[in-house]
Design an enzyme around this catalytic site. Structure first.
Site, mmCIF file in Angstrom:
data_model
loop_
_atom_site.group_PDB
_atom_site.id
_atom_site.type_symbol
_atom_site.label_atom_id
_atom_site.label_comp_id
_atom_site.label_asym_id
_atom_site.label_seq_id
_atom_site.Cartn_x
_atom_site.Cartn_y
_atom_site.Cartn_z
ATOM 1 N N GLY A 1 0.785 -1.224 0.000
ATOM 2 C CA GLY A 1 0.000 0.000 0.000
ATOM 3 C C GLY A 1 0.815 1.272 0.000
ATOM 4 O O GLY A 1 0.258 2.367 -0.042
ATOM 5 N N GLU B 1 4.762 -6.017 1.372
ATOM 6 C CA GLU B 1 4.228 -6.432 0.070
ATOM 7 C C GLU B 1 3.918 -5.240 -0.828
ATOM 8 O O GLU B 1 2.756 -4.969 -1.126
ATOM 9 C CB GLU B 1 2.918 -7.217 0.287
ATOM 10 N N GLY C 1 3.266 -3.271 -4.118
ATOM 11 C CA GLY C 1 2.858 -3.595 -5.482
ATOM 12 C C GLY C 1 3.228 -2.434 -6.370
ATOM 13 O O GLY C 1 4.289 -2.392 -6.994
ATOM 14 N N ARG C 2 2.342 -1.436 -6.360
ATOM 15 C CA ARG C 2 2.559 -0.302 -7.271
ATOM 16 C C ARG C 2 3.882 0.415 -7.023
ATOM 17 O O ARG C 2 4.453 0.970 -7.949
ATOM 18 C CB ARG C 2 1.387 0.672 -7.180
ATOM 19 N N ARG D 1 -8.082 2.061 -14.607
ATOM 20 C CA ARG D 1 -8.175 2.826 -13.366
ATOM 21 C C ARG D 1 -8.955 4.140 -13.465
ATOM 22 O O ARG D 1 -9.738 4.440 -12.560
ATOM 23 C CB ARG D 1 -6.784 3.053 -12.761
ATOM 24 N N CYS E 1 -17.389 2.152 -26.597
ATOM 25 C CA CYS E 1 -18.720 2.746 -26.700
ATOM 26 C C CYS E 1 -19.401 2.844 -25.346
ATOM 27 O O CYS E 1 -20.401 2.170 -25.075
ATOM 28 C CB CYS E 1 -19.576 1.964 -27.681
HETATM 29 C C1 PLP Z 1 -2.973 -5.127 -3.391
HETATM 30 C C2 PLP Z 1 -2.264 -5.785 -2.284
HETATM 31 C C3 PLP Z 1 -0.996 -5.335 -1.882
HETATM 32 C C4 PLP Z 1 -0.242 -4.190 -2.515
HETATM 33 O O1 PLP Z 1 -0.913 -3.023 -2.720
HETATM 34 P P1 PLP Z 1 -0.098 -1.808 -3.406
HETATM 35 O O2 PLP Z 1 -0.962 -0.627 -3.165
HETATM 36 O O3 PLP Z 1 0.030 -2.147 -4.853
HETATM 37 O O4 PLP Z 1 1.219 -1.710 -2.722
HETATM 38 C C5 PLP Z 1 -0.361 -6.008 -0.856
HETATM 39 N N1 PLP Z 1 -0.935 -7.056 -0.229
HETATM 40 C C6 PLP Z 1 -2.155 -7.515 -0.583
HETATM 41 C C7 PLP Z 1 -2.718 -8.672 0.140
HETATM 42 C C8 PLP Z 1 -2.855 -6.895 -1.609
HETATM 43 O O5 PLP Z 1 -4.069 -7.345 -1.941
#
Ligand code: PLP
Length: 362
Positions: free
Chosen positions: A240, A282, A284-285, A320, A351
């Site tokens: 996150g 964890e 992601g982005r 998004r 469309c």
């Molecule tokens: C989506 C997600 C993340 C990462 O979220 P980001 O905003 O991309 O860092 C981490 N852990 C779990 C379980 C997720 O579903």
């Protein structure tokens, strides 16, 4: 601000040393362009910031951010692990050479067949509900199987209501005040619980809610340790960590983020006498967002009630903006020095009226 936007001497957008216009001409549009070195840099910056304060630290790439095979392979080669949220992601990660121990599966509302499949792939299961725990015990041999639970730390944060994944409105995780009971139930079923996980949301730029989540997760882990005697092998605070999308937003001060949160983590380990479990995060982005660019070509300009700039991609290419009303920065890659003289709507080719990348964009 740092949106990682670079310009070359032709006044074209530069992506990792390549000219965006050359790429568009060679490959056509819409095309996603991904800067490998930027991903490597992001990973190493992230890993370095946290491991400096706590060496027993691992990064699990939350691959739903981008499951492109090449992207996942880059992170594999850096030594990163994978956080998967679907059996398909587990399958993909295995194909790319991640062994099961490098994959943590954090599923939500999954079927018995999916539980069994993920287990057979050797991934570590991070269980989201008592229902899943009881069903898992029926479809696999629980004896000694190492598992983890996702708990709800009663804190949530995120850039949009749909991305807040903790607190009383959230469908995720085991309730804080039931955690000890659920871990005990897992032990009674024969499992060996070794981990605790929380993930409060996505797009977090402010360190404060993250700190509260670390504190709350550690209090839950401490209580479970006291009540059940479990010695945690890992504690996972999810992802996150936000990235700037607009020129006005700032990048997260990673060093500060790491120092504050790891300080708290260590304090709580000591308070509850929990030894030194591995810390997982964890992102992601954070690892991939500013390494990826979508190139589209303008094919129509329409002056009706508003001025619409029509392009050859849409929400089927990048969801998004339509789904979250997200801001994605848009530039004219062929004329990076062009002055902003008007505000226009940038529209896709699907469309549906919701198919807009931006309204009133300079
Ligand atoms: C989506 C997600 C993340 C990462 O979220 P980001 O905003 O991309 O860092 C981490 N852990 C779990 C379980 C997720 O579903």
């Amino acid at each position: 601000m740092d949106l990682n936007i670079k310009v070359n001497d032709k006044n074209h957008l530069d992506i990792g040393g390549a000219d965006a216009i050359d790429i568009a001409e060679e490959f056509g549009t819409p095309t996603f362009v991904i800067d490998e070195n930027r991903i490597r840099e992001n990973y190493n910056r992230f890993y370095g910031a946290f491991s400096k304060y706590y060496p027993d630290f691992k990064v699990f790439y939350a691959c739903k951010a981008n499951t492109n095979l090449a992207v996942m392979k880059i992170l594999e080669s850096e030594g990163c692990c994978i956080d998967a949220v679907s059996p398909g992601e587990v399958y993909t990660a295995k194909k790319l050479g991640f062994d099961g121990q490098r994959i943590l599966f954090t599923g939500n509302n999954i079927t018995n067949d999916e539980l069994k499949f993920v287990h057979e792939q050797g991934a570590v299961l991070n269980i989201d509900s008592v229902s899943a725990l009881e069903r898992l015990a029926k479809v696999v041999d629980p004896e000694g199987l190492k598992i983890s639970f996702r708990v709800n730390p009663m804190v949530g944060a995120g850039h949009h209501a749909h991305t807040i994944t903790g607190g009383v409105m959230s469908k995720f995780g085991i309730m804080d005040n039931e955690a000890s009971e659920v871990y005990q139930q897992a032990i009674d079923l024969g499992f060996t619980p070794i981990g605790m996980h929380s993930h409060i949301g996505s797009g977090i730029l402010d360190p404060e809610p993250f700190k509260l989540a670390v504190e709350s997760t550690m209090d839950i882990a401490g209580k479970v340790h006291e009540d059940t005697g479990i010695d945690f092998e890992f504690i996972d605070f999810g992802g996150g960590i936000g990235v700037p999308y607009t020129p006005e937003e700032n990048v997260v001060d990673l060093d500060k983020f790491a120092e504050v949160n790891i300080g708290l983590f260590k304090e709580k380990l000591e308070e509850f006498d929990m030894g030194s479990p591995t810390m997982y995060l964890e992102p992601g982005r954070f690892l991939v967002a500013d390494a990826c660019v979508l190139l589209v070509t303008v094919n129509s300009v329409k002056q009706s009630y508003r001025k619409f700039i029509g392009v050859d991609g849409g929400f089927h290419t990048l969801l998004r903006p339509a789904m979250y009303d997200s801001y994605h920065h848009i530039v004219d890659a062929s004329r990076m020095d062009a002055p902003n003289t008007q505000e226009v709507d940038i529209a896709g080719n699907v469309c549906e009226s919701g198919d807009l990348f931006a309204r009133d964009r300079p």
